[in-house]
Motif scaffolding. Sequence first.
Motif, PDB file in Angstrom:
ATOM      1  N   UNK A 222       1.733 -18.658   7.766  1.00 31.91           N
ATOM      2  CA  UNK A 222       1.506 -17.031   8.055  1.00 31.91           C
ATOM      3  C   UNK A 222       1.829 -16.837   6.824  1.00 31.91           C
ATOM      4  N   UNK A 223       2.281 -17.187   5.628  1.00 34.48           N
ATOM      5  CA  UNK A 223       2.199 -16.971   3.788  1.00 34.48           C
ATOM      6  C   UNK A 223       0.960 -16.675   3.521  1.00 34.48           C
ATOM      7  N   UNK A 224       0.309 -16.951   3.727  1.00 37.61           N
ATOM      8  CA  UNK A 224      -1.473 -17.102   3.979  1.00 37.61           C
ATOM      9  C   UNK A 224      -1.947 -16.184   4.411  1.00 37.61           C
ATOM     10  N   UNK A 225      -1.811 -15.071   4.675  1.00 40.56           N
ATOM     11  CA  UNK A 225      -1.828 -13.500   5.588  1.00 40.56           C
ATOM     12  C   UNK A 225      -1.303 -12.850   4.141  1.00 40.56           C
ATOM     13  N   UNK A 226      -2.288 -11.810   3.699  1.00 40.51           N
ATOM     14  CA  UNK A 226      -1.731 -10.957   2.917  1.00 40.51           C
ATOM     15  C   UNK A 226      -1.258  -9.979   3.630  1.00 40.51           C
ATOM     16  N   UNK A 227      -0.196  -9.348   4.376  1.00 38.79           N
ATOM     17  CA  UNK A 227      -0.691  -8.271   5.558  1.00 38.79           C
ATOM     18  C   UNK A 227       0.392  -7.177   4.202  1.00 38.79           C
ATOM     19  N   UNK A 228      -0.182  -5.880   4.754  1.00 39.57           N
ATOM     20  CA  UNK A 228       0.450  -4.681   4.604  1.00 39.57           C
ATOM     21  C   UNK A 228       2.035  -4.482   4.864  1.00 39.57           C
ATOM     22  N   UNK A 229       2.717  -3.785   4.118  1.00 45.91           N
ATOM     23  CA  UNK A 229       4.689  -3.844   4.938  1.00 45.91           C
ATOM     24  C   UNK A 229       4.464  -2.433   5.455  1.00 45.91           C
ATOM     25  N   UNK A 230       4.823  -2.965   6.734  1.00 44.54           N
ATOM     26  CA  UNK A 230       4.955  -1.996   7.917  1.00 44.54           C
ATOM     27  C   UNK A 230       5.569  -1.176   7.405  1.00 44.54           C
ATOM     28  N   UNK A 231       5.096   0.531   7.397  1.00 43.47           N
ATOM     29  CA  UNK A 231       5.588   1.425   6.638  1.00 43.47           C
ATOM     30  C   UNK A 231       6.682   1.812   7.219  1.00 43.47           C
ATOM     31  N   UNK A 232       7.755   2.720   7.114  1.00 43.30           N
ATOM     32  CA  UNK A 232       8.815   3.229   7.217  1.00 43.30           C
ATOM     33  C   UNK A 232       9.305   5.001   7.219  1.00 43.30           C
ATOM     34  N   UNK A 265      11.167   3.264  12.420  1.00 42.34           N
ATOM     35  CA  UNK A 265      11.068   4.131  12.620  1.00 42.34           C
ATOM     36  C   UNK A 265      12.379   4.315  13.309  1.00 42.34           C
ATOM     37  N   UNK A 266      12.572   5.681  12.724  1.00 46.23           N
ATOM     38  CA  UNK A 266      14.059   6.533  12.794  1.00 46.23           C
ATOM     39  C   UNK A 266      13.512   7.797  13.976  1.00 46.23           C
ATOM     40  N   UNK A 267      14.558   7.691  14.693  1.00 46.51           N
ATOM     41  CA  UNK A 267      13.687   8.977  15.354  1.00 46.51           C
ATOM     42  C   UNK A 267      14.963  10.238  15.902  1.00 46.51           C
ATOM     43  N   UNK A 285      14.818  10.594   0.912  1.00 45.57           N
ATOM     44  CA  UNK A 285      13.238  10.234   0.715  1.00 45.57           C
ATOM     45  C   UNK A 285      13.381   8.868   0.744  1.00 45.57           C
ATOM     46  N   UNK A 286      14.479   7.715   0.235  1.00 43.33           N
ATOM     47  CA  UNK A 286      14.546   6.840   0.281  1.00 43.33           C
ATOM     48  C   UNK A 286      14.600   5.944   1.564  1.00 43.33           C
ATOM     49  N   UNK A 287      14.706   6.966   2.555  1.00 42.69           N
ATOM     50  CA  UNK A 287      14.753   6.265   3.650  1.00 42.69           C
ATOM     51  C   UNK A 287      13.499   6.418   4.816  1.00 42.69           C
ATOM     52  N   UNK A 288      13.007   7.003   4.166  1.00 44.09           N
ATOM     53  CA  UNK A 288      11.090   7.391   5.518  1.00 44.09           C
ATOM     54  C   UNK A 288      10.407   7.124   3.751  1.00 44.09           C
ATOM     55  N   UNK A 289      10.210   6.778   2.382  1.00 41.86           N
ATOM     56  CA  UNK A 289       9.362   7.339   2.080  1.00 41.86           C
ATOM     57  C   UNK A 289       7.816   7.150   2.346  1.00 41.86           C
ATOM     58  N   UNK A 290       7.695   6.321   3.283  1.00 45.76           N
ATOM     59  CA  UNK A 290       6.417   6.414   4.333  1.00 45.76           C
ATOM     60  C   UNK A 290       5.520   8.424   4.422  1.00 45.76           C
ATOM     61  N   UNK A 291       6.703   8.729   5.134  1.00 43.73           N
ATOM     62  CA  UNK A 291       6.324  10.294   5.802  1.00 43.73           C
ATOM     63  C   UNK A 291       7.575  10.525   6.313  1.00 43.73           C
TER      64      UNK A 291
END
Length: 390
Positions: A222-232, A265-267, A285-291
Amino acid sequence: MQKSGSLSKNTSLRLTPQQSLRRLGLCSQVATGQHSSPIVFPEKRGKVKASRHGDLSVSSDDIKKTKREDHRIDIVDEQSDLLGYEVFSGKLILDARKTSKNNASQTSTENMNQDAVDAKLTSKAFVWGSCVLSLEDVISVSYNVGVRHFTVHTYPMKKAPCGLSCFMRSGRSRKDIRFLASNSEEAIQWVSGFADQQCYVNCLPHPLKQASDMVVSDGPSESHIKCKSPPKMLVILNPRSGRGRSSKVFHGMVEPIFKLAGFKMEVVKTTSAGHARNLASSVDFSTCPDGIICVGGDGIVNEVLNGLLGRDNQKEAISIPIGIIPTGSDNSLVWTVLGVRDPVSAAIAIVKGGLTATDVFAVEWIQTGVVHFGMTVSYFGFVSDGVGTF
């Protein structure tokens, strides 16, 4: 709150749900341009008519050729922007089997009896045979390391029957499509192609119980797959919104989409009026940098907006995207800005990312000097109850 003199006239705030939002939807700062959701239909070519007196004869071969070209999808026209540029192409077998313990040990003979079809992944669509799937409807791809198959998780638009289209709403429903590639190396190339188009890839370990058609030794990792990092993300949910149905809507319809897309996610559920505002004004904001995702009506979005713009670090606050999952009685904001009202489409818009700019206005109370921010309209009373009755 003290009078805010630091907010310029043209302050725009990031919000987010819908359409091709490349990291969320409806958003403050003027970020990206509009992203369209391409819908590719078979191109109809008119049949040859011999109605003119000048055209006395048309060969039967020409008529047959014209009929064959009816509904043909032209995917090789480099001048056409319907499908974008080619990312990868090859042969694929559509695996129609349902995954279960009973059929997990089936051999490859069933799949080999099926015909492989030409397939193509472009920057806007995934085409196999005569089927076309817009990448706007693709949530993620699942792949087990070292095997030949991969699964595309989608939420395509489901249209109402022609006769009932005026009375029934079109909606989206989940559809998982599994494909078999010629070998594991080619499967990696397909999956990597989806990752390059910003589709989340869920890489899973090699299954312990393997069917013979899945076993490939010394395959790429799987290291060959460049996947975007999961949003927080931080999810702020108003459980009283939509006559108390918002929690059921989120956990039953929206949360599965976010999990498919790999969201972390933190709900937090609000307990009183002003709770969402307090959360937005104090969150790290470091706990939810993506929104921040608001689940409810226009009221909770307004609270989050005022909480962000009321912070001392206002410039940093307006860079945080605000996503909207409409579950309230008055969802005019998300409809006005993004043109969606259903929670599933709004969730897909957040998954696809991107930013939509919206204006923000400020109202100052002369007696107290308090400033209140808004985006669409400022009103008193029970306007949302009246709107909900129409």
